[in-house]
Design a protein around this motif. Structure first.
Motif, PDB file in Angstrom:
ATOM      1  N   GLY A   1       0.810  -1.213   0.000  1.00  0.00           N
ATOM      2  CA  GLY A   1       0.000   0.000   0.000  1.00  0.00           C
ATOM      3  C   GLY A   1       0.845   1.265   0.000  1.00  0.00           C
ATOM      4  O   GLY A   1       0.554   2.222  -0.729  1.00  0.00           O
TER       5      GLY A   1
ATOM      6  N   LEU B   1       2.432   1.747  -3.513  1.00  0.00           N
ATOM      7  CA  LEU B   1       1.491   2.204  -4.533  1.00  0.00           C
ATOM      8  C   LEU B   1       1.174   3.685  -4.361  1.00  0.00           C
ATOM      9  O   LEU B   1       1.020   4.415  -5.351  1.00  0.00           O
ATOM     10  CB  LEU B   1       0.213   1.363  -4.478  1.00  0.00           C
ATOM     11  CG  LEU B   1       0.357  -0.088  -4.952  1.00  0.00           C
ATOM     12  CD1 LEU B   1      -0.920  -0.875  -4.683  1.00  0.00           C
ATOM     13  CD2 LEU B   1       0.728  -0.154  -6.433  1.00  0.00           C
ATOM     14  N   ALA B   2       1.111   4.150  -3.116  1.00  0.00           N
ATOM     15  CA  ALA B   2       0.889   5.579  -2.875  1.00  0.00           C
ATOM     16  C   ALA B   2       2.120   6.388  -3.280  1.00  0.00           C
ATOM     17  O   ALA B   2       2.005   7.513  -3.787  1.00  0.00           O
ATOM     18  CB  ALA B   2       0.553   5.820  -1.405  1.00  0.00           C
TER      19      ALA B   2
ATOM     20  N   ARG C   1       2.010   6.595  -7.060  1.00  0.00           N
ATOM     21  CA  ARG C   1       0.961   7.538  -7.457  1.00  0.00           C
ATOM     22  C   ARG C   1       1.446   8.970  -7.309  1.00  0.00           C
ATOM     23  O   ARG C   1       1.240   9.814  -8.189  1.00  0.00           O
ATOM     24  CB  ARG C   1      -0.286   7.311  -6.591  1.00  0.00           C
ATOM     25  CG  ARG C   1      -1.420   8.302  -6.834  1.00  0.00           C
ATOM     26  CD  ARG C   1      -2.517   8.109  -5.792  1.00  0.00           C
ATOM     27  NE  ARG C   1      -3.666   8.980  -6.044  1.00  0.00           N
ATOM     28  CZ  ARG C   1      -3.755  10.239  -5.626  1.00  0.00           C
ATOM     29  NH1 ARG C   1      -2.734  10.786  -4.962  1.00  0.00           N
ATOM     30  NH2 ARG C   1      -4.828  10.961  -5.883  1.00  0.00           N
TER      31      ARG C   1
ATOM     32  N   SER D   1      -0.752   4.094  10.517  1.00  0.00           N
ATOM     33  CA  SER D   1      -1.659   3.459   9.564  1.00  0.00           C
ATOM     34  C   SER D   1      -2.771   2.716  10.293  1.00  0.00           C
ATOM     35  O   SER D   1      -3.892   3.219  10.412  1.00  0.00           O
ATOM     36  CB  SER D   1      -0.881   2.526   8.624  1.00  0.00           C
ATOM     37  OG  SER D   1      -0.145   1.567   9.381  1.00  0.00           O
TER      38      SER D   1
ATOM     39  N   LEU E   1      -7.532   3.230  -6.366  1.00  0.00           N
ATOM     40  CA  LEU E   1      -6.595   2.250  -5.816  1.00  0.00           C
ATOM     41  C   LEU E   1      -6.710   0.932  -6.571  1.00  0.00           C
ATOM     42  O   LEU E   1      -5.685   0.296  -6.872  1.00  0.00           O
ATOM     43  CB  LEU E   1      -6.857   2.035  -4.325  1.00  0.00           C
ATOM     44  CG  LEU E   1      -6.041   0.923  -3.662  1.00  0.00           C
ATOM     45  CD1 LEU E   1      -4.543   1.163  -3.822  1.00  0.00           C
ATOM     46  CD2 LEU E   1      -6.414   0.792  -2.190  1.00  0.00           C
TER      47      LEU E   1
ATOM     48  N   THR F   1      -4.983  -1.061   2.010  1.00  0.00           N
ATOM     49  CA  THR F   1      -5.750   0.160   1.783  1.00  0.00           C
ATOM     50  C   THR F   1      -5.413   1.233   2.802  1.00  0.00           C
ATOM     51  O   THR F   1      -5.215   2.412   2.456  1.00  0.00           O
ATOM     52  CB  THR F   1      -7.257  -0.145   1.826  1.00  0.00           C
ATOM     53  OG1 THR F   1      -7.564  -1.178   0.893  1.00  0.00           O
ATOM     54  CG2 THR F   1      -8.082   1.089   1.509  1.00  0.00           C
TER      55      THR F   1
ATOM     56  N   TYR G   1      -1.938   2.639   2.223  1.00  0.00           N
ATOM     57  CA  TYR G   1      -2.002   3.514   1.046  1.00  0.00           C
ATOM     58  C   TYR G   1      -2.511   4.892   1.445  1.00  0.00           C
ATOM     59  O   TYR G   1      -1.939   5.926   1.076  1.00  0.00           O
ATOM     60  CB  TYR G   1      -2.907   2.855   0.009  1.00  0.00           C
ATOM     61  CG  TYR G   1      -3.298   3.705  -1.184  1.00  0.00           C
ATOM     62  CD1 TYR G   1      -2.451   3.839  -2.278  1.00  0.00           C
ATOM     63  CD2 TYR G   1      -4.547   4.323  -1.224  1.00  0.00           C
ATOM     64  CE1 TYR G   1      -2.833   4.591  -3.383  1.00  0.00           C
ATOM     65  CE2 TYR G   1      -4.933   5.066  -2.323  1.00  0.00           C
ATOM     66  CZ  TYR G   1      -4.073   5.207  -3.410  1.00  0.00           C
ATOM     67  OH  TYR G   1      -4.459   5.948  -4.490  1.00  0.00           O
ATOM     68  N   ASP G   2      -3.580   4.921   2.239  1.00  0.00           N
ATOM     69  CA  ASP G   2      -4.148   6.199   2.680  1.00  0.00           C
ATOM     70  C   ASP G   2      -3.205   6.943   3.617  1.00  0.00           C
ATOM     71  O   ASP G   2      -3.113   8.177   3.580  1.00  0.00           O
ATOM     72  CB  ASP G   2      -5.497   5.968   3.362  1.00  0.00           C
ATOM     73  CG  ASP G   2      -6.616   5.691   2.364  1.00  0.00           C
ATOM     74  OD1 ASP G   2      -6.368   5.833   1.143  1.00  0.00           O
ATOM     75  OD2 ASP G   2      -7.721   5.318   2.798  1.00  0.00           O
TER      76      ASP G   2
ATOM     77  N   ARG H   1      -0.602   8.575   1.544  1.00  0.00           N
ATOM     78  CA  ARG H   1      -1.176   9.726   0.834  1.00  0.00           C
ATOM     79  C   ARG H   1      -1.304  10.926   1.766  1.00  0.00           C
ATOM     80  O   ARG H   1      -1.053  12.063   1.362  1.00  0.00           O
ATOM     81  CB  ARG H   1      -2.549   9.352   0.263  1.00  0.00           C
ATOM     82  CG  ARG H   1      -2.470   8.446  -0.965  1.00  0.00           C
ATOM     83  CD  ARG H   1      -3.820   8.336  -1.646  1.00  0.00           C
ATOM     84  NE  ARG H   1      -4.312   9.661  -2.018  1.00  0.00           N
ATOM     85  CZ  ARG H   1      -5.575   9.915  -2.350  1.00  0.00           C
ATOM     86  NH1 ARG H   1      -6.476   8.937  -2.342  1.00  0.00           N
ATOM     87  NH2 ARG H   1      -5.953  11.133  -2.679  1.00  0.00           N
TER      88      ARG H   1
END
Length: 513
Positions: free
Chosen positions: A120, A123-124, A127, A200, A393, A419, A422-423, A426
């Protein structure tokens, strides 16, 4: 005769001396060889990888900036993807974020958690660095391992502190997945050194700011609801009544279980029955003798009237599994029961040691999840999150199956860890970029810390797990809480989203006074 005797004597003496010298020489060779072997062994042992030292017991601890997978083959693909992304960054144009996790954990559940959080976070990162808007600074991701049980956190915190200066330009730490005493101490030290931290999946109230208006962790932001908020959401969904509920709790507990117990105690106020404690091993991933305690607690549950239909469970997942198995063999199968618990329930999804037939015997198990892949597909709420944010996502995960984004390895969204990580990443990225003055490449640490108070309203993070609107203490306001139920087929199903405030936040998403 005298001459012959003297000759023999000289020969004997010479032979004795020769043997002594030979023995001394052999000993010297052996010592030298042993010393060389020791030096060679020791010379190889201290370093597992650049920045990562091998400590007593063989644990590899430190902050990795290379494609080192900490001996976990399952991490190899995503670690290589992180290294590839870092390697393309230009010197002076990036800031560093450290993912703080137990990368050398041996417990399978902890390894799964860490893999999903790593996926996660990466991937962030991808992005952020490939956003069409071209925002800066770019993001470099490094991996901070505190050891199997997190006990080596002091040396890792020292290294992260050093990385705030010089070329590394560390500006945030994310991860801190488990609510443990070691992680609580680490977060306290990091934040008191002025390093911004984004938790997280930590849910313990004791690892949050704002209690009595105090901030014991200055600079801590979180994306997961506290145990208290999750319990409030659970209560609004299940309509828990103190007169119909029984509390079962871990004694003496840890930060997660103690704060969950405290939150549940408020829900069962007025219960006619005393809460029932159990005492697990210090390492709560171990079986211990707790199953025997649960057999006896289950008998007490059967002694209550059938109007007692809800059990609030404040414990870790190993003990939850043992308790569910005990309830599946209870002597009062006609007594309908629902077990409600926190996000540790997600670990039971697919657990082969769980008696899944127990869920066909008038027993339901529901838990609050960090996130769920079906939450925004089925949810009809118009505020608090959106399907579009979750689908973004999903698109990244699909692209992560191969280069240039991936491969990141097999992905599993069921436990919510990917998830939520990832958040969290971000949120860290948005905070660092908002704190960067125009024309500068690197924000000050204090400016990043100050940004957490502004992450609300139009500055919220539209997370894949729902909106993240922080209050002035760094806690998410009225965060979406998916309610999930274990199913007899060995899986789990999404039930619906619940809210700490009993309803989704307004579109402004501004925490009230």
């Amino acid at each position: 005769m005298a001459a012959r005797w003297w000759t023999w004597l000289r020969e004997d003496v010479w032979e004795i001396r020769f043997r002594r010298y030979a023995a001394l020489l052999l000993a010297a060779v052996l010592v030298a060889g042993t010393a060389w072997a020791v030096v060679t062994y020791v010379g190889r042992q201290p370093s597992c990888a650049p920045g990562v030292a091998r400590l007593d017991g063989g644990d590899c601890v430190g902050v990795s900036t290379t494609a080192y997978d900490f001996g976990q083959r399952r991490f190899a693909d995503v670690v290589e993807a992180v290294y590839r992304e870092n390697d393309r960054l230009k010197s002076g144009g990036y800031v560093t974020v450290a993912l703080f996790e137990p990368f050398t954990a041996s417990d399978p559940d902890s390894v799964d958690d860490t893999l999903h959080e790593l996926q996660g976070a990466y991937l962030a990162q991808y992005r952020a660095n490939h956003d069409a808007t071209g925002e800066t600074p770019q993001i470099r991701l490094v991996l901070a391992n505190t050891g199997r049980d997190g006990s080596y956190w002091p040396r890792v915190v020292d290294r992260l502190t050093q990385m705030t200066e010089g070329a590394d330009r560390l500006r945030a730490v994310t991860g801190i997945g488990l609510s443990t005493d070691n992680n609580r101490a680490a977060v306290r030290e990091l934040t008191h050194r002025g390093i911004p931290v984004v938790g997280s999946s930590i849910t313990a109230d004791s690892l949050a700011n704002g209690a009595d208006g105090k901030d014991p962790y200055p600079g801590l932001a979180r994306v997961a609801p506290t145990n208290s908020d999750s319990a409030r959401a659970l209560a609004s969904f299940a309509r828990v009544s103190g007169g119909r509920a029984l509390l079962v709790y871990d004694k003496p507990g840890d930060p997660y279980t103690r704060t969950l117990q405290s939150a549940f105690e408020k829900l069962v106020a007025g219960s006619p029955y005393q809460a029932q404690p159990f005492t697990p091993p210090v390492d709560r991933t171990q079986e211990g003798t707790t199953a025997n305690q649960f057999r006896q607690i289950t008998q007490l549950v059967c002694d209550t009237p059938k109007t007692t239909d809800t059990i609030l469970f404040a414990g870790r997942h190993t003990q939850l599994r043992q308790f569910v198995n005990a309830l599946g063999a209870r002597g009062c199968m006609d007594h309908r029961l629902t077990v409600l618990t926190g996000d540790e329930g997600s670990y039971l999804n697919g657990d082969k040691r769980l008696d899944w037939k127990a869920l066909t015997r008038n027993l339901s198990v529901r838990y609050t999840a960090l996130a769920h892949p079906d939450a925004w597909k089925k949810e009809t709420a118009r505020t608090g999150g959106s399907a579009a944010d979750a689908q973004e996502l999903d698109g990244l995960i699909a692209r992560g199956a191969k280069q240039p984004v991936g491969p990141v390895g097999p992905v599993d969204l069921a436990d919510g860890q990917l998830t939520i990580a990832y958040d969290a990443m971000r949120l860290a990225v948005q905070g660092m970029r908002e704190a960067t003055p125009t024309g500068d490449a690197v924000p000050a640490l204090t400016d990043v810390v100050n940004e957490w108070a502004f992450m609300k309203g139009s500055h919220r993070v539209d997370g894949a797990s729902g909106w993240i609107c922080l209050d002035v203490h760094g806690n998410p306001y009225d965060k979406a809480v998916p309610i999930v139920e274990l199913t007899p087929d060995g899986g789990a199903r999404f039930v619906r989203i619940a809210w700490p405030e009993g309803r989704p936040p307004a579109k402004e998403c501004l925490p009230p006074a």
